[in-house]
Design a protein around this motif. Sequence first.
Motif, PDB file in Angstrom:
ATOM      1  N   ARG A  90      18.849  36.456  -2.195  1.00 35.47           N
ATOM      2  CA  ARG A  90      19.307  37.073  -0.949  1.00 35.47           C
ATOM      3  C   ARG A  90      18.759  36.330   0.264  1.00 35.47           C
ATOM      4  NH1 ARG A  90      19.377  43.563   0.405  1.00 35.47           N
ATOM      5  NH2 ARG A  90      20.531  43.379   2.376  1.00 35.47           N
ATOM      6  N   ILE A 139      20.915  34.525   3.220  1.00 36.83           N
ATOM      7  CA  ILE A 139      20.708  34.791   4.650  1.00 36.83           C
ATOM      8  C   ILE A 139      20.592  33.485   5.428  1.00 36.83           C
ATOM      9  CG2 ILE A 139      19.038  35.676   6.340  1.00 36.83           C
ATOM     10  CD1 ILE A 139      18.475  37.967   4.306  1.00 36.83           C
ATOM     11  N   GLU A 143      17.271  39.285   8.422  1.00 36.23           N
ATOM     12  CA  GLU A 143      18.415  38.532   8.936  1.00 36.23           C
ATOM     13  C   GLU A 143      18.555  38.700  10.442  1.00 36.23           C
ATOM     14  OE1 GLU A 143      23.109  37.665   7.878  1.00 36.23           O
ATOM     15  OE2 GLU A 143      21.971  39.130   6.719  1.00 36.23           O
ATOM     16  N   ASN A 144      18.339  39.911  10.921  1.00 35.94           N
ATOM     17  CA  ASN A 144      18.495  40.180  12.353  1.00 35.94           C
ATOM     18  C   ASN A 144      17.378  39.563  13.190  1.00 35.94           C
ATOM     19  OD1 ASN A 144      20.833  41.659  11.920  1.00 35.94           O
ATOM     20  ND2 ASN A 144      19.739  43.610  11.729  1.00 35.94           N
ATOM     21  N   ASP A 163      12.543  44.202   4.453  1.00 32.79           N
ATOM     22  CA  ASP A 163      13.835  44.797   4.773  1.00 32.79           C
ATOM     23  C   ASP A 163      14.740  43.604   5.060  1.00 32.79           C
ATOM     24  OD1 ASP A 163      16.087  45.695   6.168  1.00 32.79           O
ATOM     25  OD2 ASP A 163      15.021  47.364   7.087  1.00 32.79           O
ATOM     26  N   TYR A 164      15.589  43.259   4.122  1.00 31.96           N
ATOM     27  CA  TYR A 164      16.338  42.009   4.238  1.00 31.96           C
ATOM     28  C   TYR A 164      17.352  42.038   5.379  1.00 31.96           C
ATOM     29  CZ  TYR A 164      14.055  40.566  -0.030  1.00 31.96           C
ATOM     30  OH  TYR A 164      13.093  40.218  -0.952  1.00 31.96           O
ATOM     31  N   ASN A 165      17.872  43.210   5.729  1.00 33.81           N
ATOM     32  CA  ASN A 165      18.740  43.299   6.903  1.00 33.81           C
ATOM     33  C   ASN A 165      17.945  43.012   8.174  1.00 33.81           C
ATOM     34  OD1 ASN A 165      21.081  43.966   5.441  1.00 33.81           O
ATOM     35  ND2 ASN A 165      20.537  46.137   5.428  1.00 33.81           N
TER      36      ASN A 165
END
Length: 401
Positions: A137, A141, A113-114, A108-110
């Motif tokens: 991606r 990031i 990042e988080n 889950d790329y979001n």
Amino acid sequence: MQIPFSPPDISDAEIDAVSAALRSGWITTGPRTKEFEKKIAVFCGTEKAVCFNSATAALEMIFRLIGVGKDDEIITSAYTYTASASPVIHVGATLKLVDTAKDSYEFDYNALENSITEKTKIIVPVDIGGVVCDYERIFDIVRRKRELFHTSNSIQKAFGRIIIVADCAHAFGARKNGLYTGNIADFSSFSFHAVKNLTTAEGGAAVWRNIPGISNDDIYNRFQIFSLHGQSKDALAKTKPGAWEYDIIEPAYKCNMTDILASVGLKQLERYSGMLERRHEIIEKYDNAFRPMGIDTLRHICDNQISSGHLYLTRIPGINEKQRNDIIVKMAEHGIACNVHYKPLPMMTAYRNLGFDIKNYSNAYNQYKNEITLPLHTLLTDEEVDYIIKNYIMILKEYIK
């Protein structure tokens, strides 16, 4: 009919090469290992490659080269084998696991990042089944998070950002946007274990892209020192006249590849293009049979990429974990060995003991609970592929409404 899951494809060429290595007097690290390293580098499009006794060792040695340890964090996927994560523990860093995206085997790329903090030094994407992750991606990031990155040595300073170390254990020979794995991430580790597309029985390799201001020869020599007890010369170098003397630069590790194993790899590499082609033929037959039934299959070929065709992962709609296991048993009763890739790390005792809870990785669990991996290897005949398809369809009709 009995169909094993993933037997090694060994021909007379490999057997003859091993015999020649045994007769040569060089059975540990020597000229065949050096030749194999050079050919791996040419194949991947990198200047250098270095061989180890496993991909796990390759990954750990990359971490040690980068200089991570206590107070550093390394991020990888919750949906992988332990070899992606255990080297993090070995070097004393903190392991962070990220869930997959919904209905995906990738990060889950979001969430990725988080999860980045000021302590994050490395991200380890996993190319499951030989399908290349979305590295564009991932690089976007880490560029956005550049201000959080704090360097502690020259190699980290040369990057000036989080370093991408790909777990390409499944992906030797995969391509994306015209580049082979090994020439996409900053560093990459490959596995040549017995079940892999290209095998040396046990073995692995590390490759890397050029790093501004850092010599590739220096990196290669550093890996050599790591893999051979911290010794300043390998056995081959010590055979030169009068060159017996060496130093132990540091109390390092023992994880080199032998010439016996490299001799297998050299012959496997000569055959590899045909082996990849056969894997893709089988994948096409599987896809044509299973996708019309609504079975979700790992997508090996897209417009901009082609995988190494290492694993054929399927997900059966509407079934639970117990039903999945029942299907695997029924396939075994028909002589077909299947597998599951993967049981997420937070479900494993070692990682539960580290505080990970599968409840926090719901997407990874949902990928796992209805996943079945079918045999995919170059010893399969067309008759056996047809037999697998026929029996899988027959069994799944009991479960797919």
